[in-house]
Structure formats: C-alpha cells, structure tokens
Design a protein around this motif. Structure first.
Motif, PDB file in Angstrom:
ATOM      1  N   ASN A  16       0.833  -1.212   0.000  1.00  0.00           N
ATOM      2  CA  ASN A  16       0.000   0.000   0.000  1.00  0.00           C
ATOM      3  C   ASN A  16       0.863   1.256   0.000  1.00  0.00           C
ATOM      4  O   ASN A  16       0.574   2.214  -0.724  1.00  0.00           O
ATOM      5  N   ASP A  17       1.912   1.265   0.803  1.00  0.00           N
ATOM      6  CA  ASP A  17       2.849   2.398   0.790  1.00  0.00           C
ATOM      7  C   ASP A  17       3.434   2.570  -0.609  1.00  0.00           C
ATOM      8  O   ASP A  17       3.522   3.678  -1.127  1.00  0.00           O
ATOM      9  N   GLY A  18       3.846   1.456  -1.206  1.00  0.00           N
ATOM     10  CA  GLY A  18       4.449   1.487  -2.529  1.00  0.00           C
ATOM     11  C   GLY A  18       3.523   2.047  -3.590  1.00  0.00           C
ATOM     12  O   GLY A  18       3.960   2.735  -4.517  1.00  0.00           O
ATOM     13  N   MET A  19       2.223   1.774  -3.446  1.00  0.00           N
ATOM     14  CA  MET A  19       1.260   2.339  -4.398  1.00  0.00           C
ATOM     15  C   MET A  19       1.266   3.857  -4.323  1.00  0.00           C
ATOM     16  O   MET A  19       1.199   4.544  -5.345  1.00  0.00           O
ATOM     17  N   GLY A  20       1.353   4.393  -3.122  1.00  0.00           N
ATOM     18  CA  GLY A  20       1.412   5.845  -2.954  1.00  0.00           C
ATOM     19  C   GLY A  20       2.667   6.430  -3.569  1.00  0.00           C
ATOM     20  O   GLY A  20       2.624   7.483  -4.219  1.00  0.00           O
ATOM     21  N   TYR A  21       3.788   5.746  -3.385  1.00  0.00           N
ATOM     22  CA  TYR A  21       5.048   6.231  -3.955  1.00  0.00           C
ATOM     23  C   TYR A  21       4.986   6.238  -5.481  1.00  0.00           C
ATOM     24  O   TYR A  21       5.464   7.166  -6.130  1.00  0.00           O
ATOM     25  N   LEU A  22       4.406   5.190  -6.054  1.00  0.00           N
ATOM     26  CA  LEU A  22       4.299   5.122  -7.509  1.00  0.00           C
ATOM     27  C   LEU A  22       3.335   6.167  -8.054  1.00  0.00           C
ATOM     28  O   LEU A  22       3.531   6.691  -9.143  1.00  0.00           O
ATOM     29  N   TYR A  23       2.305   6.489  -7.296  1.00  0.00           N
ATOM     30  CA  TYR A  23       1.398   7.556  -7.697  1.00  0.00           C
ATOM     31  C   TYR A  23       2.155   8.883  -7.773  1.00  0.00           C
ATOM     32  O   TYR A  23       2.029   9.629  -8.746  1.00  0.00           O
ATOM     33  N   LEU A  37       4.073   2.801 -16.943  1.00  0.00           N
ATOM     34  CA  LEU A  37       4.671   1.735 -16.149  1.00  0.00           C
ATOM     35  C   LEU A  37       4.378   1.934 -14.666  1.00  0.00           C
ATOM     36  O   LEU A  37       4.005   0.988 -13.973  1.00  0.00           O
ATOM     37  N   PHE A  38       4.525   3.149 -14.160  1.00  0.00           N
ATOM     38  CA  PHE A  38       4.255   3.407 -12.749  1.00  0.00           C
ATOM     39  C   PHE A  38       2.809   3.051 -12.406  1.00  0.00           C
ATOM     40  O   PHE A  38       2.538   2.446 -11.370  1.00  0.00           O
ATOM     41  N   HIS A  39       1.879   3.396 -13.284  1.00  0.00           N
ATOM     42  CA  HIS A  39       0.473   3.069 -13.032  1.00  0.00           C
ATOM     43  C   HIS A  39       0.226   1.561 -13.104  1.00  0.00           C
ATOM     44  O   HIS A  39      -0.547   1.016 -12.310  1.00  0.00           O
ATOM     45  N   ARG A  40       0.866   0.892 -14.028  1.00  0.00           N
ATOM     46  CA  ARG A  40       0.712  -0.571 -14.114  1.00  0.00           C
ATOM     47  C   ARG A  40       1.242  -1.253 -12.860  1.00  0.00           C
ATOM     48  O   ARG A  40       0.615  -2.176 -12.343  1.00  0.00           O
ATOM     49  N   ILE A  41       2.386  -0.818 -12.396  1.00  0.00           N
ATOM     50  CA  ILE A  41       2.956  -1.423 -11.187  1.00  0.00           C
ATOM     51  C   ILE A  41       2.067  -1.115  -9.984  1.00  0.00           C
ATOM     52  O   ILE A  41       1.882  -1.971  -9.120  1.00  0.00           O
ATOM     53  N   ARG A  42       1.488   0.077  -9.955  1.00  0.00           N
ATOM     54  CA  ARG A  42       0.534   0.414  -8.878  1.00  0.00           C
ATOM     55  C   ARG A  42      -0.636  -0.556  -8.868  1.00  0.00           C
ATOM     56  O   ARG A  42      -1.047  -1.046  -7.831  1.00  0.00           O
ATOM     57  N   ARG A  43      -1.200  -0.812 -10.041  1.00  0.00           N
ATOM     58  CA  ARG A  43      -2.333  -1.749 -10.122  1.00  0.00           C
ATOM     59  C   ARG A  43      -1.907  -3.155  -9.718  1.00  0.00           C
ATOM     60  O   ARG A  43      -2.657  -3.864  -9.038  1.00  0.00           O
ATOM     61  N   LEU A  44      -0.720  -3.557 -10.131  1.00  0.00           N
ATOM     62  CA  LEU A  44      -0.203  -4.863  -9.748  1.00  0.00           C
ATOM     63  C   LEU A  44      -0.071  -4.954  -8.232  1.00  0.00           C
ATOM     64  O   LEU A  44      -0.482  -5.944  -7.620  1.00  0.00           O
ATOM     65  N   ALA A  76      13.442   3.205   6.133  1.00  0.00           N
ATOM     66  CA  ALA A  76      14.238   3.241   4.903  1.00  0.00           C
ATOM     67  C   ALA A  76      13.567   4.087   3.822  1.00  0.00           C
ATOM     68  O   ALA A  76      14.245   4.683   2.981  1.00  0.00           O
ATOM     69  N   CYS A  77      12.244   4.166   3.843  1.00  0.00           N
ATOM     70  CA  CYS A  77      11.493   4.912   2.830  1.00  0.00           C
ATOM     71  C   CYS A  77      11.159   6.337   3.270  1.00  0.00           C
ATOM     72  O   CYS A  77      10.480   7.062   2.539  1.00  0.00           O
TER      73      CYS A  77
END
Length: 175
Positions: A16-23, A37-44, A76-77
């Motif tokens: 969930n954190d990673g989705m925010g970062y990719l957004y 790509l960022f949006h695809r990885i978010r959906r994944l 770390a993030c």
C-alpha cells in the motif's frame, strides 16, 4: 543484526505504501512510458495486496513497532516522498529502485522454511510479479529504458499486465 522477516499484514502495508510512492512518481514524471509503467505497477501492487490481505488473520493495519520489519521498511522509505516530489528523475528512479529491492527481498525472505505456510505460499505465488516490477524499475534506473521499451515481455497472469502496449491499438498491425 538481521532485519526480521515481514508478516503478511506488513507486506500488505508495504505494498500500500508502494502504491502511494508510484502515484507520486507518475504525477512527477514527464515521460509517458514511465507514467504508464508506474500506473501498471501500482495496479499490480493493489492486486497483490488484495490477495495477501485475503490470507491475513488478525489486524490488517499493524502498528510498526521498533524492531519490526515494517518499522525498518518505513524508516528506509522516510525520504522517498520528498525525493519523488522534488528530486531529479535520476534520484527518483534510484529511490524507487531501492524501495522495490527492499520489497523483493522481503518476499524472498517470506518464502523461508521458518515462516507460516500461508505467508510462504502467498509470497511464492507473487514473487515472480514482484521480481518483474523491480526488474523494470531497475532497467529504467540503469539507463536501459530504450532497450526495455523495445523488448516484448511474455509474462502471464497478473504480471502480464506489466507489458508495455503501444498507445495506438492498431500500431504494428498490417492494414
């Protein structure tokens, strides 16, 4: 000292954190292929998080305690949002790559023999997708973006959605 292995709820929170970062990265990027790509990885990540959440027993939103994997992850993030919002593209890609590498290591560790069977099974199921997402971000960071964009991926399942598709659905087809 070794970082503890992530629990199932912690992996869900990290995704969930990673989705925010990719957004944030998608909002900041000026490269259409990267934004896609960022949006695809978010959906994944959303799909993987939902699947992992279905295997959770107990609280879904763990409170990161000192010494927990989630606390180490978030520490770390900590500077990642500022880097994504204000840093140059190179710094942004480097930060995302490091974040994805930490997540990949957590999934690999979760497959260990000393882990609960549900965690091992779910982590093993989604490890190829997590590896694919990290590989693609690493290629962008490494400057092999053009080779990456030209290469056709043959991933199946959820990871198949990481394929870059032409913007024009008719592109590449004979008339």
């Amino acid at each position: 000292m070794r970082t503890p292995t992530a629990t199932l709820p912690e992996l869900v929170e990290a995704l969930n954190d990673g989705m925010g970062y990719l957004y944030l990265a998608a909002e900041r990027s000026h490269h259409p292929a990267r934004v896609q790509l960022f949006h695809r990885i978010r959906r994944l990540k959303a799909d993987i998080a939902a699947d992992l959440a279905s295997g959770c027993v107990g609280p879904m939103h763990p409170v990161p305690e000192d010494g927990s994997w989630l606390a180490a992850w978030r520490d770390a993030c900590r500077g990642l949002p500022a880097t994504l919002a204000h840093g140059p593209d190179r710094a942004m890609l480097t930060a995302l790559d490091a974040q994805e590498l930490r997540l990949l290591r957590a999934f690999r560790d979760a497959i260990g023999k000393d882990q609960p069977p549900a965690l091992r099974e779910l982590a093993a199921t989604h490890l190829p997708e997590v590896e694919e997402a990290r590989d693609q971000l690493h290629e962008l960071k490494s400057g092999t973006e053009n080779a990456f964009l030209a290469r056709k991926r043959h991933a199946g399942g959820v990871a198949g959605r990481l394929l870059l598709r032409p913007a024009d659905p008719g592109a590449g087809r004979g008339a």
